[in-house]
Motif scaffolding. Structure first.
Motif, PDB file in Angstrom:
ATOM      1  N   GLU A  73     -66.856  81.259  57.264  1.00 54.05           N
ATOM      2  CA  GLU A  73     -68.073  80.601  57.748  1.00 54.05           C
ATOM      3  C   GLU A  73     -69.277  81.527  57.659  1.00 54.05           C
ATOM      4  OE1 GLU A  73     -65.026  80.290  59.473  1.00 54.05           O
ATOM      5  OE2 GLU A  73     -64.910  78.392  58.355  1.00 54.05           O
ATOM      6  N   ASP A  74     -69.049  82.790  57.401  1.00 57.49           N
ATOM      7  CA  ASP A  74     -70.149  83.756  57.348  1.00 57.49           C
ATOM      8  C   ASP A  74     -70.882  83.709  56.017  1.00 57.49           C
ATOM      9  OD1 ASP A  74     -70.302  85.181  59.847  1.00 57.49           O
ATOM     10  OD2 ASP A  74     -68.322  86.005  59.383  1.00 57.49           O
ATOM     11  N   THR A  75     -72.164  84.007  56.082  1.00 58.54           N
ATOM     12  CA  THR A  75     -72.999  84.251  54.909  1.00 58.54           C
ATOM     13  C   THR A  75     -73.552  85.666  55.028  1.00 58.54           C
ATOM     14  OG1 THR A  75     -75.035  83.498  56.000  1.00 58.54           O
ATOM     15  CG2 THR A  75     -73.698  81.810  54.876  1.00 58.54           C
ATOM     16  N   ALA A  76     -74.274  86.104  54.008  1.00 62.27           N
ATOM     17  CA  ALA A  76     -74.935  87.406  54.133  1.00 62.27           C
ATOM     18  C   ALA A  76     -75.873  87.404  55.334  1.00 62.27           C
ATOM     19  CB  ALA A  76     -75.698  87.731  52.852  1.00 62.27           C
ATOM     20  N   GLY A  77     -76.521  86.259  55.579  1.00 60.92           N
ATOM     21  CA  GLY A  77     -77.449  86.155  56.706  1.00 60.92           C
ATOM     22  C   GLY A  77     -76.774  86.337  58.049  1.00 60.92           C
ATOM     23  N   THR A  78     -75.637  85.673  58.266  1.00 57.73           N
ATOM     24  CA  THR A  78     -74.955  85.828  59.548  1.00 57.73           C
ATOM     25  C   THR A  78     -74.406  87.245  59.698  1.00 57.73           C
ATOM     26  OG1 THR A  78     -72.801  85.050  58.712  1.00 57.73           O
ATOM     27  CG2 THR A  78     -74.321  83.386  59.584  1.00 57.73           C
ATOM     28  N   MET A  79     -73.968  87.844  58.577  1.00 54.16           N
ATOM     29  CA  MET A  79     -73.446  89.207  58.657  1.00 54.16           C
ATOM     30  C   MET A  79     -74.559  90.214  58.922  1.00 54.16           C
ATOM     31  SD  MET A  79     -70.298  88.828  58.649  1.00 54.16           S
ATOM     32  CE  MET A  79     -70.010  90.595  58.838  1.00 54.16           C
ATOM     33  N   PHE A  80     -75.761  89.973  58.415  1.00 59.26           N
ATOM     34  CA  PHE A  80     -76.880  90.847  58.740  1.00 59.26           C
ATOM     35  C   PHE A  80     -77.080  90.877  60.244  1.00 59.26           C
ATOM     36  CE2 PHE A  80     -78.175  91.342  54.394  1.00 59.26           C
ATOM     37  CZ  PHE A  80     -79.044  92.419  54.395  1.00 59.26           C
ATOM     38  N   GLY A  81     -77.023  89.691  60.879  1.00 61.26           N
ATOM     39  CA  GLY A  81     -77.194  89.631  62.324  1.00 61.26           C
ATOM     40  C   GLY A  81     -76.093  90.356  63.069  1.00 61.26           C
ATOM     41  N   LYS A  82     -74.844  90.096  62.695  1.00 58.59           N
ATOM     42  CA  LYS A  82     -73.708  90.732  63.374  1.00 58.59           C
ATOM     43  C   LYS A  82     -73.740  92.250  63.207  1.00 58.59           C
ATOM     44  CE  LYS A  82     -70.505  86.818  62.879  1.00 58.59           C
ATOM     45  NZ  LYS A  82     -69.212  86.366  62.313  1.00 58.59           N
ATOM     46  N   LEU A  83     -74.015  92.697  61.975  1.00 59.19           N
ATOM     47  CA  LEU A  83     -73.978  94.136  61.708  1.00 59.19           C
ATOM     48  C   LEU A  83     -75.178  94.864  62.310  1.00 59.19           C
ATOM     49  CD1 LEU A  83     -72.681  94.013  58.042  1.00 59.19           C
ATOM     50  CD2 LEU A  83     -71.415  94.765  60.050  1.00 59.19           C
ATOM     51  N   SER A  84     -76.313  94.196  62.366  1.00 55.67           N
ATOM     52  CA  SER A  84     -77.478  94.851  62.977  1.00 55.67           C
ATOM     53  C   SER A  84     -77.240  95.094  64.461  1.00 55.67           C
ATOM     54  CB  SER A  84     -78.739  94.004  62.767  1.00 55.67           C
ATOM     55  OG  SER A  84     -78.666  92.780  63.478  1.00 55.67           O
ATOM     56  N   ARG A  85     -76.598  94.128  65.119  1.00 60.10           N
ATOM     57  CA  ARG A  85     -76.292  94.303  66.554  1.00 60.10           C
ATOM     58  C   ARG A  85     -75.208  95.365  66.748  1.00 60.10           C
ATOM     59  NH1 ARG A  85     -77.076  88.703  66.023  1.00 60.10           N
ATOM     60  NH2 ARG A  85     -74.846  88.272  65.832  1.00 60.10           N
ATOM     61  N   ALA A  86     -74.204  95.348  65.865  1.00 60.90           N
ATOM     62  CA  ALA A  86     -73.148  96.361  65.956  1.00 60.90           C
ATOM     63  C   ALA A  86     -73.715  97.755  65.707  1.00 60.90           C
ATOM     64  CB  ALA A  86     -72.044  96.049  64.949  1.00 60.90           C
ATOM     65  N   GLY A  87     -74.650  97.853  64.770  1.00 59.04           N
ATOM     66  CA  GLY A  87     -75.269  99.140  64.472  1.00 59.04           C
ATOM     67  C   GLY A  87     -76.088  99.669  65.627  1.00 59.04           C
ATOM     68  N   ALA A  88     -76.819  98.777  66.290  1.00 57.21           N
ATOM     69  CA  ALA A  88     -77.618  99.196  67.447  1.00 57.21           C
ATOM     70  C   ALA A  88     -76.713  99.696  68.573  1.00 57.21           C
ATOM     71  CB  ALA A  88     -78.478  98.028  67.929  1.00 57.21           C
ATOM     72  N   ALA A  89     -75.593  99.007  68.782  1.00 62.18           N
ATOM     73  CA  ALA A  89     -74.653  99.422  69.830  1.00 62.18           C
ATOM     74  C   ALA A  89     -74.028 100.772  69.495  1.00 62.18           C
ATOM     75  CB  ALA A  89     -73.567  98.361  70.005  1.00 62.18           C
ATOM     76  N   LEU A  90     -73.696 100.969  68.213  1.00 57.77           N
ATOM     77  CA  LEU A  90     -73.095 102.237  67.783  1.00 57.77           C
ATOM     78  C   LEU A  90     -74.078 103.386  67.956  1.00 57.77           C
ATOM     79  CD1 LEU A  90     -70.389 103.196  66.479  1.00 57.77           C
ATOM     80  CD2 LEU A  90     -71.544 103.039  64.258  1.00 57.77           C
ATOM     81  N   LEU A  91     -75.327 103.149  67.587  1.00 59.33           N
ATOM     82  CA  LEU A  91     -76.368 104.164  67.743  1.00 59.33           C
ATOM     83  C   LEU A  91     -76.540 104.526  69.216  1.00 59.33           C
ATOM     84  CD1 LEU A  91     -78.727 105.849  66.530  1.00 59.33           C
ATOM     85  CD2 LEU A  91     -80.163 103.806  66.819  1.00 59.33           C
ATOM     86  N   THR A  92     -76.603 103.509  70.071  1.00 54.28           N
ATOM     87  CA  THR A  92     -76.768 103.736  71.503  1.00 54.28           C
ATOM     88  C   THR A  92     -75.619 104.569  72.067  1.00 54.28           C
ATOM     89  OG1 THR A  92     -77.961 101.636  71.757  1.00 54.28           O
ATOM     90  CG2 THR A  92     -77.001 102.598  73.744  1.00 54.28           C
ATOM     91  N   GLU A  93     -74.410 104.264  71.615  1.00 52.30           N
ATOM     92  CA  GLU A  93     -73.223 104.968  72.107  1.00 52.30           C
ATOM     93  C   GLU A  93     -73.258 106.457  71.782  1.00 52.30           C
ATOM     94  OE1 GLU A  93     -68.343 104.938  71.340  1.00 52.30           O
ATOM     95  OE2 GLU A  93     -69.616 103.356  70.486  1.00 52.30           O
ATOM     96  N   TRP A  94     -73.765 106.783  70.574  1.00 47.04           N
ATOM     97  CA  TRP A  94     -73.670 108.175  70.117  1.00 47.04           C
ATOM     98  C   TRP A  94     -74.956 108.983  70.281  1.00 47.04           C
ATOM     99  CZ3 TRP A  94     -69.293 110.660  69.017  1.00 47.04           C
ATOM    100  CH2 TRP A  94     -68.141 109.875  68.855  1.00 47.04           C
ATOM    101  N   LEU A  95     -76.030 108.378  70.746  1.00 55.52           N
ATOM    102  CA  LEU A  95     -77.279 109.120  70.916  1.00 55.52           C
ATOM    103  C   LEU A  95     -77.157 110.310  71.875  1.00 55.52           C
ATOM    104  CD1 LEU A  95     -80.017 106.350  70.840  1.00 55.52           C
ATOM    105  CD2 LEU A  95     -79.997 108.440  69.459  1.00 55.52           C
ATOM    106  N   PRO A  96     -76.441 110.175  72.993  1.00 55.72           N
ATOM    107  CA  PRO A  96     -76.320 111.361  73.874  1.00 55.72           C
ATOM    108  C   PRO A  96     -75.683 112.552  73.173  1.00 55.72           C
ATOM    109  CG  PRO A  96     -75.707 109.370  75.065  1.00 55.72           C
ATOM    110  CD  PRO A  96     -75.855 108.972  73.623  1.00 55.72           C
ATOM    111  N   LYS A  97     -74.668 112.316  72.346  1.00 58.04           N
ATOM    112  CA  LYS A  97     -74.017 113.422  71.638  1.00 58.04           C
ATOM    113  C   LYS A  97     -74.905 113.946  70.507  1.00 58.04           C
ATOM    114  CE  LYS A  97     -69.211 112.512  72.805  1.00 58.04           C
ATOM    115  NZ  LYS A  97     -69.117 113.744  73.618  1.00 58.04           N
ATOM    116  N   LEU A  98     -75.716 113.060  69.922  1.00 55.55           N
ATOM    117  CA  LEU A  98     -76.688 113.537  68.932  1.00 55.55           C
ATOM    118  C   LEU A  98     -77.721 114.431  69.614  1.00 55.55           C
ATOM    119  CD1 LEU A  98     -77.173 110.228  66.909  1.00 55.55           C
ATOM    120  CD2 LEU A  98     -76.326 112.383  65.983  1.00 55.55           C
ATOM    121  N   ALA A  99     -78.102 114.048  70.824  1.00 55.51           N
ATOM    122  CA  ALA A  99     -79.121 114.810  71.555  1.00 55.51           C
ATOM    123  C   ALA A  99     -78.639 116.207  71.925  1.00 55.51           C
ATOM    124  CB  ALA A  99     -79.529 114.052  72.815  1.00 55.51           C
TER     125      ALA A  99
END
Length: 317
Positions: A158-184
């Protein structure tokens, strides 16, 4: 920790939002120049620019990030960390060397697979059932830097490139948030990529958008949904470009071709009806559900077939 954020399309906005809402000091945002879009070719700002201006952030839009004045403009903000997400330009060594904590990228694939500018579209077009996001340190090569972390995201029919852009952008933001303290604090891991496993996802060309009816039904289906909603797949009808925005593979009970259809070449219209337009492929058929004739708006395939009196045996392509 002063951060300079670099990104351009909608995919990058959740990551920028995560930085702001996480209370991080986003000193400036770098994005691509405004580009003409639509039939009227009106100059349109990138989504990241619009979001950044709404939040009162300084915005830089260099035509070439490699230019000396562009490097100087970024350096003036004295970043401790540079975060990129679908920025659209390769950063030169001079920029990579600026922040004391390095440059990290939110990449829309499970590296080392699908390095390059169109990983999400290529994953869907390639029929992958799982993709994901990789948070990585940037290097001079194309998505070759050490990995910090990855997260998997499934791809359904049921996914298109458009729906995957949305899913992956949210997953990417969550991943970034999780690892920012260790990056800092400089404790984020560095996992080298295995270059022997690398595959590439170059930006799409016009030829990538053309539907090859001699392929399997699954290949045609994957191509069309991998191009939705960015460009759409295209073929030709009556000598003009004919876009296909969505299609489906017939249900298992309806996959078998009738004897009279077996002799028809791939691209031939087999039948039309309220279900859409059934078209011959190399191994069976697909049903077109949303199409766009040249110079017209997108409409249901069934409506087009009825108005155009599309006869069985008509060849597309």
């Amino acid at each position: 920790m002063r951060i300079v954020f670099m990104g351009t399309p909608d995919f990058a906005v959740p990551s920028l939002r995560a930085l702001i809402e996480g209370g991080y000091d986003v000193a400036a945002v770098v994005t691509q120049p405004d580009r003409p879009k639509g039939r009227k070719r009106e100059l349109t700002p990138p989504p990241v620019k619009e979001f950044a201006l709404e939040r009162g952030l300084p915005v830089l839009q260099p035509e070439r990030m490699r230019a000396a004045d562009a490097v100087e403009a970024v350096a003036a903000y004295r970043p401790d960390l540079i975060v990129t997400a679908a920025y659209g330009q390769i950063l030169p060594k001079a920029v990579l060397a600026l922040p004391r904590l390095g440059c990290v990228n939110v990449h829309g694939s499970l590296l080392p697979k699908y390095r390059g500018g169109a990983p999400i579209q290529r994953c869907v077009m390639g029929g992958e059932t799982v993709t994901g996001v990789t948070l990585m340190y940037m290097a001079e090569g194309l998505d070759t830097g050490d990995m910090i972390a990855r997260v998997e995201v499934p791809i359904t029919d049921e996914d298109t490139a458009g729906t995957m852009f949305g899913k992956l952008s949210r997953a990417g933001a969550a991943l970034l948030t999780e690892w920012l303290p260790k990056l800092a604090d400089g404790t984020a891991p560095r996992v080298p990529q295995n270059d022997a496993e690398a595959t590439y996802a170059p930006n799409l060309t016009r030829e990538d958008e053309r539907i090859d009816w001699s392929g399997t039904a699954r290949e045609v289906f994957n191509r069309v949904r991998g191009l939705n909603p960015m460009a759409g797949g295209f073929t030709f009808w009556n000598g003009e470009v004919f876009k296909v925005w969505s299609c489906r593979i017939p249900q298992e009970s309806d996959k078998r071709l009738r004897p009279e259809w077996e002799k028809l070449t791939p691209g031939s219209v087999l039948e039309t009806g309220p279900f859409g337009i059934r078209v011959r492929t190399g191994d069976g058929s697909v049903v077109l559900t949303d199409v766009q004739p040249a110079g017209k708006k997108t409409l249901p395939a069934s409506e087009f077939a009825r108005g155009a009196r599309l006869a069985p045996g008509t060849v597309l392509g």
